[in-house]
Scaffold this motif. Structure first.
Motif, PDB file in Angstrom:
ATOM      1  N   PHE A   2       0.778  -1.231   0.000  1.00 23.91           N
ATOM      2  CA  PHE A   2       0.000   0.000   0.000  1.00 23.91           C
ATOM      3  C   PHE A   2       0.816   1.291   0.000  1.00 23.91           C
ATOM      4  O   PHE A   2       0.282   2.344  -0.355  1.00 23.91           O
ATOM      5  CB  PHE A   2      -0.962   0.017   1.198  1.00 23.91           C
ATOM      6  CG  PHE A   2      -2.003  -1.061   1.131  1.00 23.91           C
ATOM      7  CD1 PHE A   2      -2.989  -1.037   0.169  1.00 23.91           C
ATOM      8  CD2 PHE A   2      -1.975  -2.112   2.027  1.00 23.91           C
ATOM      9  CE1 PHE A   2      -3.941  -2.035   0.095  1.00 23.91           C
ATOM     10  CE2 PHE A   2      -2.934  -3.115   1.963  1.00 23.91           C
ATOM     11  CZ  PHE A   2      -3.916  -3.084   0.996  1.00 23.91           C
ATOM     12  N   ALA A   3       2.069   1.256   0.381  1.00 17.89           N
ATOM     13  CA  ALA A   3       2.852   2.487   0.532  1.00 17.89           C
ATOM     14  C   ALA A   3       2.948   3.326  -0.748  1.00 17.89           C
ATOM     15  O   ALA A   3       2.747   4.545  -0.680  1.00 17.89           O
ATOM     16  CB  ALA A   3       4.244   2.181   1.076  1.00 17.89           C
ATOM     17  N   PRO A   4       3.215   2.751  -1.904  1.00 16.58           N
ATOM     18  CA  PRO A   4       3.317   3.608  -3.100  1.00 16.58           C
ATOM     19  C   PRO A   4       2.032   4.380  -3.398  1.00 16.58           C
ATOM     20  O   PRO A   4       2.064   5.584  -3.662  1.00 16.58           O
ATOM     21  CB  PRO A   4       3.642   2.619  -4.231  1.00 16.58           C
ATOM     22  CG  PRO A   4       4.291   1.459  -3.539  1.00 16.58           C
ATOM     23  CD  PRO A   4       3.585   1.357  -2.208  1.00 16.58           C
ATOM     24  N   ARG A   5       0.885   3.713  -3.326  1.00 17.86           N
ATOM     25  CA  ARG A   5      -0.392   4.393  -3.591  1.00 17.86           C
ATOM     26  C   ARG A   5      -0.720   5.411  -2.515  1.00 17.86           C
ATOM     27  O   ARG A   5      -1.258   6.480  -2.802  1.00 17.86           O
ATOM     28  CB  ARG A   5      -1.535   3.371  -3.704  1.00 17.86           C
ATOM     29  CG  ARG A   5      -1.502   2.594  -5.008  1.00 17.86           C
ATOM     30  CD  ARG A   5      -2.680   1.668  -5.097  1.00 17.86           C
ATOM     31  NE  ARG A   5      -2.376   0.506  -4.252  1.00 17.86           N
ATOM     32  CZ  ARG A   5      -3.258  -0.388  -3.867  1.00 17.86           C
ATOM     33  NH1 ARG A   5      -4.513  -0.279  -4.219  1.00 17.86           N
ATOM     34  NH2 ARG A   5      -2.903  -1.403  -3.124  1.00 17.86           N
ATOM     35  N   MET A   6      -0.391   5.087  -1.278  1.00 19.67           N
ATOM     36  CA  MET A   6      -0.702   6.009  -0.188  1.00 19.67           C
ATOM     37  C   MET A   6       0.228   7.226  -0.213  1.00 19.67           C
ATOM     38  O   MET A   6      -0.183   8.329   0.126  1.00 19.67           O
ATOM     39  CB  MET A   6      -0.614   5.298   1.169  1.00 19.67           C
ATOM     40  CG  MET A   6      -1.646   4.202   1.348  1.00 19.67           C
ATOM     41  SD  MET A   6      -3.355   4.752   1.070  1.00 19.67           S
ATOM     42  CE  MET A   6      -3.838   3.701  -0.290  1.00 19.67           C
ATOM     43  N   LEU A   7       1.472   7.042  -0.649  1.00 20.42           N
ATOM     44  CA  LEU A   7       2.366   8.189  -0.799  1.00 20.42           C
ATOM     45  C   LEU A   7       1.845   9.107  -1.897  1.00 20.42           C
ATOM     46  O   LEU A   7       1.838  10.339  -1.738  1.00 20.42           O
ATOM     47  CB  LEU A   7       3.795   7.749  -1.101  1.00 20.42           C
ATOM     48  CG  LEU A   7       4.806   8.886  -1.278  1.00 20.42           C
ATOM     49  CD1 LEU A   7       4.879   9.760  -0.023  1.00 20.42           C
ATOM     50  CD2 LEU A   7       6.182   8.323  -1.628  1.00 20.42           C
ATOM     51  N   ALA A   8       1.367   8.538  -2.982  1.00 18.58           N
ATOM     52  CA  ALA A   8       0.782   9.352  -4.056  1.00 18.58           C
ATOM     53  C   ALA A   8      -0.424  10.125  -3.540  1.00 18.58           C
ATOM     54  O   ALA A   8      -0.600  11.306  -3.861  1.00 18.58           O
ATOM     55  CB  ALA A   8       0.386   8.462  -5.240  1.00 18.58           C
ATOM     56  N   SER A  41     -12.959  -3.186   2.024  1.00 15.57           N
ATOM     57  CA  SER A  41     -11.633  -3.565   1.534  1.00 15.57           C
ATOM     58  C   SER A  41     -10.553  -3.012   2.455  1.00 15.57           C
ATOM     59  O   SER A  41     -10.703  -1.944   3.062  1.00 15.57           O
ATOM     60  CB  SER A  41     -11.417  -3.045   0.114  1.00 15.57           C
ATOM     61  OG  SER A  41     -11.159  -1.656   0.126  1.00 15.57           O
ATOM     62  N   LEU A  42      -9.474  -3.740   2.562  1.00 20.74           N
ATOM     63  CA  LEU A  42      -8.326  -3.294   3.351  1.00 20.74           C
ATOM     64  C   LEU A  42      -7.747  -2.018   2.737  1.00 20.74           C
ATOM     65  O   LEU A  42      -7.393  -1.085   3.454  1.00 20.74           O
ATOM     66  CB  LEU A  42      -7.262  -4.392   3.415  1.00 20.74           C
ATOM     67  CG  LEU A  42      -5.991  -4.071   4.198  1.00 20.74           C
ATOM     68  CD1 LEU A  42      -6.313  -3.723   5.651  1.00 20.74           C
ATOM     69  CD2 LEU A  42      -5.015  -5.245   4.125  1.00 20.74           C
ATOM     70  N   ARG A  70      -8.635   5.557   4.037  1.00 24.19           N
ATOM     71  CA  ARG A  70      -9.343   6.469   4.954  1.00 24.19           C
ATOM     72  C   ARG A  70      -8.418   6.961   6.059  1.00 24.19           C
ATOM     73  O   ARG A  70      -8.452   8.136   6.424  1.00 24.19           O
ATOM     74  CB  ARG A  70     -10.575   5.783   5.551  1.00 24.19           C
ATOM     75  CG  ARG A  70     -11.798   5.855   4.669  1.00 24.19           C
ATOM     76  CD  ARG A  70     -13.053   5.376   5.377  1.00 24.19           C
ATOM     77  NE  ARG A  70     -12.949   4.015   5.879  1.00 24.19           N
ATOM     78  CZ  ARG A  70     -13.116   2.919   5.157  1.00 24.19           C
ATOM     79  NH1 ARG A  70     -13.393   3.030   3.869  1.00 24.19           N
ATOM     80  NH2 ARG A  70     -13.010   1.732   5.688  1.00 24.19           N
ATOM     81  N   ILE A  71      -7.607   6.075   6.592  1.00 21.85           N
ATOM     82  CA  ILE A  71      -6.658   6.481   7.636  1.00 21.85           C
ATOM     83  C   ILE A  71      -5.694   7.524   7.085  1.00 21.85           C
ATOM     84  O   ILE A  71      -5.414   8.540   7.738  1.00 21.85           O
ATOM     85  CB  ILE A  71      -5.898   5.260   8.197  1.00 21.85           C
ATOM     86  CG1 ILE A  71      -6.867   4.393   9.020  1.00 21.85           C
ATOM     87  CG2 ILE A  71      -4.687   5.685   9.037  1.00 21.85           C
ATOM     88  CD1 ILE A  71      -6.296   3.073   9.473  1.00 21.85           C
ATOM     89  N   MET A  72      -5.191   7.310   5.883  1.00 23.83           N
ATOM     90  CA  MET A  72      -4.238   8.250   5.287  1.00 23.83           C
ATOM     91  C   MET A  72      -4.897   9.598   4.991  1.00 23.83           C
ATOM     92  O   MET A  72      -4.287  10.647   5.224  1.00 23.83           O
ATOM     93  CB  MET A  72      -3.630   7.671   4.003  1.00 23.83           C
ATOM     94  CG  MET A  72      -2.727   6.503   4.225  1.00 23.83           C
ATOM     95  SD  MET A  72      -1.294   6.887   5.249  1.00 23.83           S
ATOM     96  CE  MET A  72      -0.713   5.238   5.573  1.00 23.83           C
ATOM     97  N   VAL A  73      -6.123   9.582   4.493  1.00 23.38           N
ATOM     98  CA  VAL A  73      -6.822  10.839   4.228  1.00 23.38           C
ATOM     99  C   VAL A  73      -6.993  11.616   5.529  1.00 23.38           C
ATOM    100  O   VAL A  73      -6.711  12.818   5.594  1.00 23.38           O
ATOM    101  CB  VAL A  73      -8.194  10.588   3.549  1.00 23.38           C
ATOM    102  CG1 VAL A  73      -9.057  11.844   3.576  1.00 23.38           C
ATOM    103  CG2 VAL A  73      -7.987  10.115   2.114  1.00 23.38           C
ATOM    104  N   HIS A  74      -7.419  10.931   6.585  1.00 21.92           N
ATOM    105  CA  HIS A  74      -7.606  11.607   7.872  1.00 21.92           C
ATOM    106  C   HIS A  74      -6.284  12.131   8.422  1.00 21.92           C
ATOM    107  O   HIS A  74      -6.234  13.214   9.011  1.00 21.92           O
ATOM    108  CB  HIS A  74      -8.292  10.677   8.879  1.00 21.92           C
ATOM    109  CG  HIS A  74      -9.751  10.514   8.616  1.00 21.92           C
ATOM    110  ND1 HIS A  74     -10.702  11.393   9.085  1.00 21.92           N
ATOM    111  CD2 HIS A  74     -10.432   9.584   7.903  1.00 21.92           C
ATOM    112  CE1 HIS A  74     -11.893  11.010   8.682  1.00 21.92           C
ATOM    113  NE2 HIS A  74     -11.761   9.917   7.954  1.00 21.92           N
ATOM    114  N   GLU A  75      -5.215  11.397   8.203  1.00 16.87           N
ATOM    115  CA  GLU A  75      -3.898  11.857   8.660  1.00 16.87           C
ATOM    116  C   GLU A  75      -3.454  13.085   7.872  1.00 16.87           C
ATOM    117  O   GLU A  75      -2.890  14.029   8.435  1.00 16.87           O
ATOM    118  CB  GLU A  75      -2.871  10.719   8.542  1.00 16.87           C
ATOM    119  CG  GLU A  75      -1.623  10.943   9.326  1.00 16.87           C
ATOM    120  CD  GLU A  75      -1.837  11.100  10.826  1.00 16.87           C
ATOM    121  OE1 GLU A  75      -1.067  11.859  11.446  1.00 16.87           O
ATOM    122  OE2 GLU A  75      -2.764  10.491  11.387  1.00 16.87           O
ATOM    123  N   CYS A  76      -3.733  13.097   6.573  1.00 18.41           N
ATOM    124  CA  CYS A  76      -3.434  14.287   5.751  1.00 18.41           C
ATOM    125  C   CYS A  76      -4.219  15.493   6.245  1.00 18.41           C
ATOM    126  O   CYS A  76      -3.679  16.596   6.374  1.00 18.41           O
ATOM    127  CB  CYS A  76      -3.755  14.023   4.283  1.00 18.41           C
ATOM    128  SG  CYS A  76      -2.617  12.926   3.433  1.00 18.41           S
TER     129      CYS A  76
END
Length: 195
Positions: free
Chosen positions: A32-38, A73-74, A80-86
């Motif tokens: 997931f890291a590449p997509r979440m970094l994008a 989905s995982l 969602r966690i990444m969006v909230h962290e942003c």
């Protein structure tokens, strides 16, 4: 450390991570890291901020895996966690709303860009990153993440009207930027012939 020879399904990966399997945790991060970094780069202007948010987001992912119910989905749960962290990062660092003095009519596009404009992904990312924080955040949430205006209003603590206005202005400003970028591209190319 036990290595995992093949990619695990989401359910098996979550179960292995919950048991503290470091190889499974690495596989989850790599998946997931590449997509979440994008995703983080779309919300944040600076790469180091995006990387910091990514790291904090994954800490929350690993700490919260016990709460993942598996009903969705995982990837969506991690997203969602990444969006909230942003959003948390933006709330601490940038104003997410614009004052009336900052809402210039010059931001509105006067003409639609032609259909033959070809943007590279890096150009589009740069244009989105250059948007004011409020425009950028609402644009990402509505246009790219699929949140509704009531959801955006609740997430950001703004009115639905403000959400709609900022999305409209973000789109208009992006159209203007694309038009400007298109007009700055050379119209003819000369090629050097090598003998």
């Amino acid at each position: 450390m036990k290595t995992l020879a093949f990619p695990l399904s989401d359910a098996d990966l979550v179960a292995a991570c919950r048991q503290g399997n470091a190889a499974a945790q690495e596989q989850l991060y790599q998946r997931f890291a590449p997509r979440m970094l994008a995703l983080c780069l779309r919300y944040l202007r600076h790469e180091f901020d995006a990387e910091d948010v990514l790291a904090r987001g994954f800490v929350k992912v690993f700490r919260g895996l016990g709460q993942f119910a598996g009903t969705g989905s995982l990837a969506g749960w991690v997203r969602r966690i990444m969006v909230h962290e942003c959003l948390s990062h933006l709330r601490r660092r940038e104003s997410l709303t614009l004052s009336l003095e900052q809402c210039y009519t010059a931001h509105l596009a006067t003409e639609q860009p032609s259909a033959d404009v070809e943007l590279q992904a890096a150009d589009l990312l740069r244009l989105v990153q250059e948007l004011p924080a409020g425009y950028r955040t609402v644009f990402n949430l509505c246009a790219l993440e699929g949140y509704t205006h009531p959801e955006v209003a609740a997430l950001l603590g703004i009115s639905e009207g403000t959400s709609k206005s900022q999305l409209s202005k973000a789109r208009a400003l992006l159209q203007r930027q694309v038009t400007a970028l298109h007009s700055s591209l050379p119209t003819s190319y000369s090629y050097a012939h090598v003998a």
